[in-house]
Design an enzyme around this catalytic site. Sequence first.
Site, PDB file in Angstrom:
ATOM      1  N   VAL A   1       0.837  -1.217   0.000  1.00  0.00           N
ATOM      2  CA  VAL A   1       0.000   0.000   0.000  1.00  0.00           C
ATOM      3  C   VAL A   1       0.865   1.258   0.000  1.00  0.00           C
ATOM      4  O   VAL A   1       0.631   2.194  -0.791  1.00  0.00           O
ATOM      5  CB  VAL A   1      -0.971  -0.007   1.216  1.00  0.00           C
ATOM      6  CG1 VAL A   1      -1.897   1.193   1.149  1.00  0.00           C
ATOM      7  CG2 VAL A   1      -1.791  -1.296   1.255  1.00  0.00           C
TER       8      VAL A   1
ATOM      9  N   ARG B   1      10.953  -1.516   7.768  1.00  0.00           N
ATOM     10  CA  ARG B   1      11.619  -2.380   8.744  1.00  0.00           C
ATOM     11  C   ARG B   1      13.036  -2.697   8.289  1.00  0.00           C
ATOM     12  O   ARG B   1      13.961  -2.764   9.075  1.00  0.00           O
ATOM     13  CB  ARG B   1      10.807  -3.671   8.858  1.00  0.00           C
ATOM     14  CG  ARG B   1      11.164  -4.528  10.006  1.00  0.00           C
ATOM     15  CD  ARG B   1      10.144  -5.620  10.201  1.00  0.00           C
ATOM     16  NE  ARG B   1       9.394  -5.890   8.968  1.00  0.00           N
ATOM     17  CZ  ARG B   1       8.213  -6.458   8.942  1.00  0.00           C
ATOM     18  NH1 ARG B   1       7.626  -6.797  10.064  1.00  0.00           N
ATOM     19  NH2 ARG B   1       7.599  -6.699   7.808  1.00  0.00           N
TER      20      ARG B   1
ATOM     21  N   GLU C   1     -10.431   5.422   5.075  1.00  0.00           N
ATOM     22  CA  GLU C   1     -11.272   4.879   3.992  1.00  0.00           C
ATOM     23  C   GLU C   1     -10.790   3.512   3.502  1.00  0.00           C
ATOM     24  O   GLU C   1     -11.594   2.634   3.163  1.00  0.00           O
ATOM     25  CB  GLU C   1     -11.308   5.864   2.815  1.00  0.00           C
ATOM     26  CG  GLU C   1     -12.236   5.461   1.700  1.00  0.00           C
ATOM     27  CD  GLU C   1     -13.690   5.302   2.160  1.00  0.00           C
ATOM     28  OE1 GLU C   1     -14.315   6.318   2.489  1.00  0.00           O
ATOM     29  OE2 GLU C   1     -14.180   4.153   2.203  1.00  0.00           O
TER      30      GLU C   1
ATOM     31  N   VAL D   1     -11.671  -0.506   5.182  1.00  0.00           N
ATOM     32  CA  VAL D   1     -12.770  -1.456   4.916  1.00  0.00           C
ATOM     33  C   VAL D   1     -13.009  -1.536   3.416  1.00  0.00           C
ATOM     34  O   VAL D   1     -13.317  -0.533   2.767  1.00  0.00           O
ATOM     35  CB  VAL D   1     -14.065  -1.047   5.655  1.00  0.00           C
ATOM     36  CG1 VAL D   1     -15.187  -2.030   5.359  1.00  0.00           C
ATOM     37  CG2 VAL D   1     -13.821  -0.964   7.161  1.00  0.00           C
TER      38      VAL D   1
ATOM     39  N   ILE E   1     -13.288   0.497  -2.212  1.00  0.00           N
ATOM     40  CA  ILE E   1     -14.715   0.889  -2.197  1.00  0.00           C
ATOM     41  C   ILE E   1     -14.934   2.015  -1.174  1.00  0.00           C
ATOM     42  O   ILE E   1     -14.520   1.870  -0.022  1.00  0.00           O
ATOM     43  CB  ILE E   1     -15.612  -0.319  -1.827  1.00  0.00           C
ATOM     44  CG1 ILE E   1     -15.454  -1.441  -2.845  1.00  0.00           C
ATOM     45  CG2 ILE E   1     -17.069   0.101  -1.711  1.00  0.00           C
ATOM     46  CD1 ILE E   1     -16.278  -2.682  -2.533  1.00  0.00           C
TER      47      ILE E   1
ATOM     48  N   LYS F   1     -13.357  -5.582   9.958  1.00  0.00           N
ATOM     49  CA  LYS F   1     -14.064  -4.629   9.084  1.00  0.00           C
ATOM     50  C   LYS F   1     -15.537  -4.528   9.491  1.00  0.00           C
ATOM     51  O   LYS F   1     -16.105  -3.439   9.519  1.00  0.00           O
ATOM     52  CB  LYS F   1     -13.944  -5.076   7.624  1.00  0.00           C
ATOM     53  CG  LYS F   1     -12.513  -4.978   7.089  1.00  0.00           C
ATOM     54  CD  LYS F   1     -12.392  -5.718   5.771  1.00  0.00           C
ATOM     55  CE  LYS F   1     -11.012  -5.593   5.176  1.00  0.00           C
ATOM     56  NZ  LYS F   1     -10.763  -6.559   4.104  1.00  0.00           N
TER      57      LYS F   1
HETATM   58  N1  LIG Z   1      -2.653  -5.103   0.835  1.00  0.00           N
HETATM   59  C1  LIG Z   1      -3.941  -4.808   0.791  1.00  0.00           C
HETATM   60  O1  LIG Z   1      -4.660  -5.173  -0.145  1.00  0.00           O
HETATM   61  C2  LIG Z   1      -4.559  -4.014   1.866  1.00  0.00           C
HETATM   62  C3  LIG Z   1      -3.894  -3.704   3.034  1.00  0.00           C
HETATM   63  N2  LIG Z   1      -4.501  -2.986   4.007  1.00  0.00           N
HETATM   64  C4  LIG Z   1      -3.781  -2.660   5.240  1.00  0.00           C
HETATM   65  O2  LIG Z   1      -2.683  -1.819   4.926  1.00  0.00           O
HETATM   66  C5  LIG Z   1      -1.621  -2.060   5.835  1.00  0.00           C
HETATM   67  C6  LIG Z   1      -0.356  -2.356   5.033  1.00  0.00           C
HETATM   68  O3  LIG Z   1      -0.570  -3.484   4.228  1.00  0.00           O
HETATM   69  P1  LIG Z   1       0.478  -3.884   3.085  1.00  0.00           P
HETATM   70  O4  LIG Z   1       1.013  -2.680   2.434  1.00  0.00           O
HETATM   71  O5  LIG Z   1      -0.217  -4.918   2.291  1.00  0.00           O
HETATM   72  O6  LIG Z   1       1.616  -4.584   3.951  1.00  0.00           O
HETATM   73  P2  LIG Z   1       3.098  -4.927   3.475  1.00  0.00           P
HETATM   74  O7  LIG Z   1       3.541  -6.068   4.314  1.00  0.00           O
HETATM   75  O8  LIG Z   1       3.193  -5.022   2.016  1.00  0.00           O
HETATM   76  O9  LIG Z   1       3.932  -3.618   3.895  1.00  0.00           O
HETATM   77  C7  LIG Z   1       4.166  -3.288   5.235  1.00  0.00           C
HETATM   78  C8  LIG Z   1       5.234  -2.217   5.271  1.00  0.00           C
HETATM   79  O10 LIG Z   1       5.418  -1.778   6.611  1.00  0.00           O
HETATM   80  C9  LIG Z   1       6.779  -1.956   6.998  1.00  0.00           C
HETATM   81  N3  LIG Z   1       6.790  -2.418   8.374  1.00  0.00           N
HETATM   82  C10 LIG Z   1       6.077  -3.469   8.870  1.00  0.00           C
HETATM   83  N4  LIG Z   1       6.370  -3.602  10.188  1.00  0.00           N
HETATM   84  C11 LIG Z   1       7.248  -2.632  10.490  1.00  0.00           C
HETATM   85  C12 LIG Z   1       7.934  -2.272  11.669  1.00  0.00           C
HETATM   86  N5  LIG Z   1       7.772  -2.935  12.799  1.00  0.00           N
HETATM   87  N6  LIG Z   1       8.790  -1.220  11.628  1.00  0.00           N
HETATM   88  C13 LIG Z   1       8.970  -0.543  10.484  1.00  0.00           C
HETATM   89  N7  LIG Z   1       8.359  -0.835   9.323  1.00  0.00           N
HETATM   90  C14 LIG Z   1       7.507  -1.878   9.343  1.00  0.00           C
HETATM   91  C15 LIG Z   1       7.356  -3.003   6.078  1.00  0.00           C
HETATM   92  O11 LIG Z   1       8.760  -2.765   5.963  1.00  0.00           O
HETATM   93  P3  LIG Z   1       9.676  -3.686   5.008  1.00  0.00           P
HETATM   94  O12 LIG Z   1       9.196  -3.405   3.614  1.00  0.00           O
HETATM   95  O13 LIG Z   1      11.066  -3.190   5.250  1.00  0.00           O
HETATM   96  O14 LIG Z   1       9.438  -5.089   5.452  1.00  0.00           O
HETATM   97  C16 LIG Z   1       6.609  -2.714   4.779  1.00  0.00           C
HETATM   98  O15 LIG Z   1       7.255  -1.695   4.062  1.00  0.00           O
HETATM   99  C17 LIG Z   1      -2.093  -3.190   6.749  1.00  0.00           C
HETATM  100  O16 LIG Z   1      -2.644  -2.623   7.915  1.00  0.00           O
HETATM  101  C18 LIG Z   1      -3.174  -3.865   5.928  1.00  0.00           C
HETATM  102  O17 LIG Z   1      -4.143  -4.490   6.742  1.00  0.00           O
HETATM  103  C19 LIG Z   1      -5.779  -2.506   3.872  1.00  0.00           C
HETATM  104  C20 LIG Z   1      -6.488  -2.766   2.738  1.00  0.00           C
HETATM  105  C21 LIG Z   1      -5.950  -3.584   1.670  1.00  0.00           C
HETATM  106  N1  LIG Z   2      -6.291  -8.847   3.217  1.00  0.00           N
HETATM  107  C1  LIG Z   2      -7.326  -7.910   2.984  1.00  0.00           C
HETATM  108  C2  LIG Z   2      -6.749  -6.677   2.379  1.00  0.00           C
HETATM  109  C3  LIG Z   2      -7.706  -5.584   2.329  1.00  0.00           C
HETATM  110  O1  LIG Z   2      -8.341  -5.218   3.315  1.00  0.00           O
HETATM  111  C4  LIG Z   2      -8.329  -8.495   2.007  1.00  0.00           C
HETATM  112  O2  LIG Z   2      -7.973  -9.463   1.349  1.00  0.00           O
HETATM  113  O3  LIG Z   2      -9.459  -8.003   1.930  1.00  0.00           O
END
Ligand SMILES: NC(=O)C1=CN([C@@H]2O[C@H](COP(=O)(O)OP(=O)(O)OC[C@H]3O[C@@H](n4cnc5c(N)ncnc54)[C@H](OP(=O)(O)O)[C@@H]3O)[C@@H](O)[C@H]2O)C=CC1
Ligand SMILES: N[C@@H](CC=O)C(=O)O
Length: 458
Positions: free
Chosen positions: A33, A64, A155, A158, A162, A231
């Site tokens: 994201v 991280r 937004e 959930v 959408i 959600k």
């Molecule tokens: N993917 C999806 O379709 C959707 C995701 N979400 C929500 O969005 C959020 C992010 O999801 P997503 O982007 O898929 O997750 P990813 O695992 O792809 O990315 C997470 C990012 O956060 C960094 N990170 C995680 N933990 C730490 C930490 N302890 N310290 C510093 N950096 C950290 C990671 O670093 P590094 O890259 O170095 O590992 C990475 O860059 C979540 O809350 C998820 O529920 C919501 C809707 C849809």
């Molecule tokens: N893992 C979630 C990501 C979006 O909220 C999903 O699959 O719906």
Amino acid sequence: FVRPSQSVQRTAPTLNMAALPEVNIGIFGGGTVGGGIVEIIESKREHFEKMTGKSINVKKIVVRDLDKARDFTVPEGCVITTDFDDILGDDSLDIIVEVMGGTTLANDVVRKALSNGQDVVTANKALIAANLPDIEALINKVNEGKDEKVEFRYEAAVCGGIPIIRSLQSDFVGDDITMISGIINGCTNFMLTAMDVHGKSYDEALSEASDLGYAEADPTLDVGGFDARSKLKILIRLAYGIDVEEEDISCRGITDLTKLDFQYAKMMGGSIKLIGVAKAVGDGKVAAFVSPAYVTQNDSLYAVTGATNAIELISKNLETTTLIGQGAGRYPTANSCINDIISLAKGDKTPLPFNPPSKDAKFVNNYESNFFIRLKYKDALGITRQCGEVCEKYGVSIHSMLQNPTTKSDDAAFAIVTEKVPLSSVKKFCAEIEELDWCQGPAFYMPVLREDWETALV
Ligand SMILES: NC(=O)C1=CN([C@@H]2O[C@H](COP(=O)(O)OP(=O)(O)OC[C@H]3O[C@@H](n4cnc5c(N)ncnc54)[C@H](OP(=O)(O)O)[C@@H]3O)[C@@H](O)[C@H]2O)C=CC1
Ligand SMILES: N[C@@H](CC=O)C(=O)O
């Protein structure tokens, strides 16, 4: 799913950048994201400048692992760091975006940013669901007596792309929602489609969903139904004003589904979807559950496949409103975060982040439905009779029974479809049946989504 990084270009601004006020952003998370947010901001820089009259700049990104290759172009001048204080101690940042995930560090980040008077955008439903009353109390405290109030936007939390949160915050204020139901987890809907339509195994389907960025960092949240439950908790607060404990929402994921369940669902003319439902059940009570559910072939949810989500709202004034769109993945999710960011840059205000709590509405952990119950058995005499007796004991009326011819006497299964009965009776029925010698493993049950399902059969 990743656009080649070369395609992310910073277009030359047509407005005089030096003259534009800046909106500076710090992002926690540079993954699926976070990367999408950066890409969209850079690729639409000029458009956003014209729209907001401001220069929107991602200044810092916390990750991280500094050595990990990023699949997006880091904007010029943007610092990548592992030190949270690089962002949290920086008062020049106007908006803090939390797309890191988790409920502990992410909670600290959100609380510190809000306390510091910085607007927060997050996609983290687990965080909000776990801390909703606390976040709300903090926002109220920080904003008390202030003209310039901090904003909390979520937004993307959930149904990814959408716009359901904004809609529930502003489009149903004069309405009464009686039911919210739908497919609110993209990963599992993608998996169910892959398994049912494309013949993939569970592991193949999950691995593909992870590669496409749909799965949570811990996919148990998806397949166990917990992501959908988080959600649903948020939706229940927005639609009914109830802060329900997440654990009180009956939650079953897709892990107990077998090929047989799909076969029987096909025999009945439908399919299986992981559904979240919250429903007003009378006397100000609301019931909710997350569960696989049987849907008929002409149900609007039957054709919702892949990572697509669909939410149906039944309400007094609008009757039926359905929102369908991409519920997971980089660009759909980032799109919602961008909408929040640009709205903040424009100075728009949210009516209320969580809608007001209701004093009268109560949550009840029970609902009535037709149920599909699948039982695995070791062949023996009297199984149907015993089933009938236990059904009678708990007032579970049988609508029909389905059974493929038994080919293996120690690994066979049959399915019962009940008339409309309370979930509590089905649970009691299953618990007693599971104690019988012939019953192999736990009984699997799921609701039939619609009350008019029979007439909907093709
Ligand atoms: N993917 C999806 O379709 C959707 C995701 N979400 C929500 O969005 C959020 C992010 O999801 P997503 O982007 O898929 O997750 P990813 O695992 O792809 O990315 C997470 C990012 O956060 C960094 N990170 C995680 N933990 C730490 C930490 N302890 N310290 C510093 N950096 C950290 C990671 O670093 P590094 O890259 O170095 O590992 C990475 O860059 C979540 O809350 C998820 O529920 C919501 C809707 C849809
Ligand atoms: N893992 C979630 C990501 C979006 O909220 C999903 O699959 O719906």
